[in-house]
Design an enzyme around this catalytic site. Sequence first.
Site, short mmCIF file in Angstrom:
data_model
loop_
_atom_site.label_atom_id
_atom_site.label_comp_id
_atom_site.label_asym_id
_atom_site.label_seq_id
_atom_site.Cartn_x
_atom_site.Cartn_y
_atom_site.Cartn_z
N HIS A 1 3.63 -10.31 11.85
CA HIS A 1 4.19 -10.32 10.49
C HIS A 1 4.81 -11.68 10.24
O HIS A 1 5.60 -12.17 11.04
CB HIS A 1 5.25 -9.22 10.36
CG HIS A 1 6.12 -9.37 9.15
ND1 HIS A 1 5.61 -9.56 7.88
CD2 HIS A 1 7.47 -9.34 9.01
CE1 HIS A 1 6.60 -9.65 7.01
NE2 HIS A 1 7.74 -9.53 7.67
N TYR B 1 -15.86 -15.63 2.20
CA TYR B 1 -16.50 -14.53 2.92
C TYR B 1 -15.69 -14.00 4.09
O TYR B 1 -15.94 -12.88 4.57
CB TYR B 1 -17.91 -14.93 3.38
CG TYR B 1 -17.97 -16.02 4.42
CD1 TYR B 1 -17.72 -15.77 5.76
CD2 TYR B 1 -18.33 -17.32 4.05
CE1 TYR B 1 -17.79 -16.75 6.71
CE2 TYR B 1 -18.41 -18.33 5.00
CZ TYR B 1 -18.15 -18.04 6.33
OH TYR B 1 -18.22 -19.04 7.28
N TYR C 1 -20.80 -12.23 15.36
CA TYR C 1 -20.36 -13.62 15.48
C TYR C 1 -19.72 -13.88 16.84
O TYR C 1 -19.07 -13.01 17.41
CB TYR C 1 -19.35 -13.94 14.38
CG TYR C 1 -18.78 -15.33 14.44
CD1 TYR C 1 -19.52 -16.44 13.99
CD2 TYR C 1 -17.51 -15.56 14.95
CE1 TYR C 1 -19.00 -17.72 14.04
CE2 TYR C 1 -16.99 -16.85 15.01
CZ TYR C 1 -17.73 -17.91 14.56
OH TYR C 1 -17.21 -19.17 14.60
N HIS D 1 6.13 -14.82 7.08
CA HIS D 1 6.55 -15.14 5.72
C HIS D 1 5.82 -16.39 5.25
O HIS D 1 6.40 -17.28 4.63
CB HIS D 1 8.06 -15.36 5.67
CG HIS D 1 8.87 -14.14 5.97
ND1 HIS D 1 10.24 -14.14 6.02
CD2 HIS D 1 8.49 -12.86 6.24
CE1 HIS D 1 10.69 -12.93 6.31
NE2 HIS D 1 9.64 -12.14 6.46
N GLU E 1 12.40 -5.03 11.52
CA GLU E 1 11.15 -4.48 11.01
C GLU E 1 10.48 -3.54 12.00
O GLU E 1 9.29 -3.24 11.88
CB GLU E 1 10.17 -5.61 10.65
CG GLU E 1 10.61 -6.47 9.49
CD GLU E 1 10.53 -5.78 8.13
OE1 GLU E 1 10.38 -4.54 8.10
OE2 GLU E 1 10.63 -6.48 7.12
#
Length: 243
Positions: A122, A143, A239, A124, A104
């Site tokens: 990445h 949210y 935050y 699965h 990839e």
Amino acid sequence: MAEQGGTGQGAEGAVRGAPGTRGEGCMRPGEGLAEAWAELVATARRTVADGLVVGTSGNVSVRVGDTVLVTPSGVPYDRLTPADVTGVDLEGRQVLGTLVPTSELPLHLAVYRTTDARAVVHTHAVHATAVSTLVDELPAIHYMTAALGGPVRVAAYATYGTPELAGNTLRALDGRTGCLMRNHGTLTHGAGLDQAYDRTAQLEWMCRVWLTASSVPGLAPALLSREQLAEAGERLRGYGQRG
């Protein structure tokens, strides 16, 4: 499918002049790259421990300057050592190590070329992959959708490791820091490996929440409005601890 994997100022001397062919003449990493590789391996192992990937599926990368360190293809993460460091430049030419980079790699490099990402994860992940087969966009079930830039899109399916998949994923990522990949999994990016990983874990959790709520017969989950997501996004910017 398989894994993927700059040259920072501290590592410039370590890769200067390294040829683009795999396995021949690739230089040893400098101290900064060695530390980044250790963090990458720890993150890759965490994806397995947390159930986000099985075996060697998924991939992790981190950018240091113009060098991109990536997980190698088909190597179990628990077997990776400092000697297995695998790195390429932004054109995909291998400059560190002898192991073949993840299949990839085009996907990871496309993200680095078009965003300010410094790390890519990445996976699965089960629930996220399931959601990718059902909808074109993850409904705003929570949210924390705002933390990824807004409703999470699903990239159109394409064969793994292809430029087509990279292009589809970039379109889904437009204005976002994460997306789902149809019949495939997730991709998130961030300013570092911790942030990219946290976004992946959050995305998988939101997919699980939506699937769980949607499975109750006769009921449909309440979703957040754009205004509610915008307000949450503003609050999330402040935050955590300052500094």
